[in-house]
Every structure is written in structure tokens, then in C-alpha cells.
Design an enzyme around this catalytic site. Sequence first.
Site, PDB file in Angstrom:
ATOM      1  N   ASP A  44      13.118  17.575  18.290  1.00  0.00           N
ATOM      2  CA  ASP A  44      13.404  18.968  17.937  1.00  0.00           C
ATOM      3  C   ASP A  44      13.824  19.107  16.479  1.00  0.00           C
ATOM      4  O   ASP A  44      13.534  20.117  15.838  1.00  0.00           O
ATOM      5  CB  ASP A  44      14.511  19.522  18.838  1.00  0.00           C
ATOM      6  CG  ASP A  44      14.131  19.502  20.308  1.00  0.00           C
ATOM      7  OD1 ASP A  44      13.049  20.016  20.631  1.00  0.00           O
ATOM      8  OD2 ASP A  44      14.889  18.955  21.117  1.00  0.00           O
ATOM      9  N   HIS A  49      19.692  12.621  22.761  1.00  0.00           N
ATOM     10  CA  HIS A  49      18.778  13.043  23.821  1.00  0.00           C
ATOM     11  C   HIS A  49      19.329  12.595  25.161  1.00  0.00           C
ATOM     12  O   HIS A  49      19.943  11.527  25.265  1.00  0.00           O
ATOM     13  CB  HIS A  49      17.379  12.444  23.597  1.00  0.00           C
ATOM     14  CG  HIS A  49      16.319  13.081  24.422  1.00  0.00           C
ATOM     15  ND1 HIS A  49      16.068  12.706  25.723  1.00  0.00           N
ATOM     16  CD2 HIS A  49      15.436  14.085  24.143  1.00  0.00           C
ATOM     17  CE1 HIS A  49      15.077  13.448  26.207  1.00  0.00           C
ATOM     18  NE2 HIS A  49      14.695  14.285  25.284  1.00  0.00           N
TER      19      HIS A  49
END
Length: 408
Positions: free
Chosen positions: A354, A296
Site C-alpha cells: 500500500d 502487514h
Amino acid sequence: MNKKALLKLEDGKKVELAILEGKCGPSALDIKDLYKNTGLFTYDPGFVSTAACSSSITFIDGEEGKLLHRGYEISQLIEHDFLSVVYLLLYGNLPTEQQYKGFVSQVQTLFKQVPKEIKHIIQAFPTNSHPMPILMACFSCLAASYHAQHGNNIADLSFGIAAIAQVPVIIAMIYNHISEQEFAEVSDELSYSRSFLKMISARSDATSVEALDKIFILHADHEQNASTAAVRLSGSTNANLFACITAGITALWGPAHGGANEAVIGMLEEIKHLGNIGQFIEKVKDGEFKLMGFGHRVYKNYDPRASELKKVCTKVLNDLGTHDNHLFEVAMELEKIALSDEYFIERKLYPNVDFYSGIILRAMGIPTNMFTPIFALARTTGWVAQWYEMKNSKENKIWRPRQLYIEN
């Protein structure tokens, strides 16, 4: 005592820069007068070291892997329902029982007030369209209606609540259209998440409803990400709320942002079977492929949202089962490798939100092209909260980044 930093230039000039301290997180150098005082810009591609605004809504500590909404840890909020978290983000505190009932009633009333023109706009698109551009068109329609009635005046929060209430209905209508189904009847008697699930599928089991509610909570807001920045940037020009949400939807569609959960499923389908994982991992290490759903931009530790969704994922897979077992076997093996292989550990490539959200939605039977619209559904709350905070800030001014001009 106010802290200051001293900037020394080559010509001997010295400039004092105030150091601004927030409630938590890194302090910030106040450079708003830097160009005026020195003739210099700062250079920060991607705004990785720039605070473009002040906000009291959401705080991320990427090093520690923490996410706070209005001071509450995400691990606390996940135990509430989505509309309670919506209320928190909008008003700054969790609702009392009376406030909650009134808020739910307001949302349920607005559920059925989607303008009739929206139906015609959705039907104008081919059924093989991706739902995100249809959603953009729908919010453009709302922007036109809003502008015709109110101009660019700052509206009260009821308009934001209308957007939050109506986005699940609009997305369900889009789903019905691209699935070549009749538009589902809108129910205002069920919970927010159950109502949406009933409009897009026949299922309304407790596991699916709870999972969807938690996905909504974990995607509701995430500080100054790309789509939120797009909303704020557009709003800084005094564009109306619905037009700014359209900008947010546009930014969210990209596979590097909201479209990442779709890309996760694409990656799993490309790998296909457990026997192909080793070769795929080697190609990732060689730079030939990107491992979607891992790592991320902000978190240098485990994404706290992923920690919560991993629990949800386990429950969904155990309770519902799935006809795509091989994909989930591949996903779980990838997770195992990423958490044990030094290559991924050194690079802090942990599974992110995700990765798990895509797997959960797939297990619930929701088509891959609906993943990002569902993300948009949840993030509408954050966009609304951020837009209103910006509009009411004394520091609000039009966003106008500068550049470093170079030769061809």
C-alpha cells in the site's frame, strides 16, 4: 501414515484430531467434528489461526515473505502482463500463445458489453461521492441482471471473465462522472491496462502503462484476506457471483484493507515536510499515530509485493517526475527510517504494498479517491477465481461461525 493430534479434556475424555497437510505451509488440525464429539467450540477472534477452506490458487509464507500464484513466485509473474496472470489464476496454468490471443480477444469483446443501466446508476450519484459505493451499486445492478436471467445456478467461467473485462470500464465511467467529464469512449484495441489508463487520463506513456499493469498483477489475489473471505462467505449461501463481488468491494473499502493506500497519502499530506518527520515518528512510537503503509497482518518479513513495487516506484518517479516532490521526499525518508530504526525493525514494520502503490498512483496523477477502486479492479480477478473454486468444491457448505457468549 496419517498424523493425528490427541486432545485431552479435564474430564478425562480424549479426542483424536486428524492433522491435514497441504502442499506447503502450516498443517491444520481437522476440527470440523469437534463440537459434535466434545460440545466445545474453538475460540479464534479474527480467524488468525483458522483455515476456513482449502485452495490451490494462492499461497503466502508470511515468515519468509513469499507469495505464490498457482505455484509461481510473484517475482516470476511480474515479468508477464496482467491478462496472462488472470488466465493463470482462472485456469491454473499460464496461457500458450494461442490461448493468450483467444483470451485477450474474449476480454476485448466483453469490454463494450457493459449494460446501459450502469450509466444511469452512476449518474444518479452526486459528483462528490466516493467511487467505492458507486461501484457497489453497479455490481448490485449486475447481480440483479444476472439473477433475472440465470437465478442462482452455477454459471460457467464466462460470467467471471465478463466481470473482469467490464470492471475497468465501469470504474472509468465512475471516474468520468465524479470528475464531471463526459464518459470516455471505450477502446477494445489496446491492452487491458492501456485501455483503462486512456479512459481515465490523457496519458498512455509506456512507463505509466507498465506501472499500472504491475500494480494490477500484484493486487490480483492474496489468499483468504478480508474481502476474499467476504466473497466466499456470501457465495456459500449460493448468492450469485456479482452479488458476492459486491460484498468483496464493501470489505475492500475499509482503511484497514484496500483503503490503506489512500490512508498513506493522507498521512504524507499530514506530515507535509521533511522537518516534521522526527516529531511524527515519536508520536508513532508513543502510540498517538499509526504509521500507514507499514507492516502487514500476514507478512512478518518484507512484503514481496512491496519489493517489486519499490522498483516500479523508483522508475515512475525518475521517468515522470512530479509536482508533489515534497510528499515523495517525505515518503522516501519514512522508508529510510523504517528500514534502519530498531523500533520498526523489531516490530517488523516494513513498507508494504500500500505504501508504494499509493505513491505510484499519485505520481501518475490519479486522484487519491480512485486508489481503492483500482485495487478493486485488480482484485476482481482473485474474487472470481476464489468464487468458482469454492462453488466447485465438494467441501462447500454455508459458512456459519460460532461465538463465545458473554455477559454484559
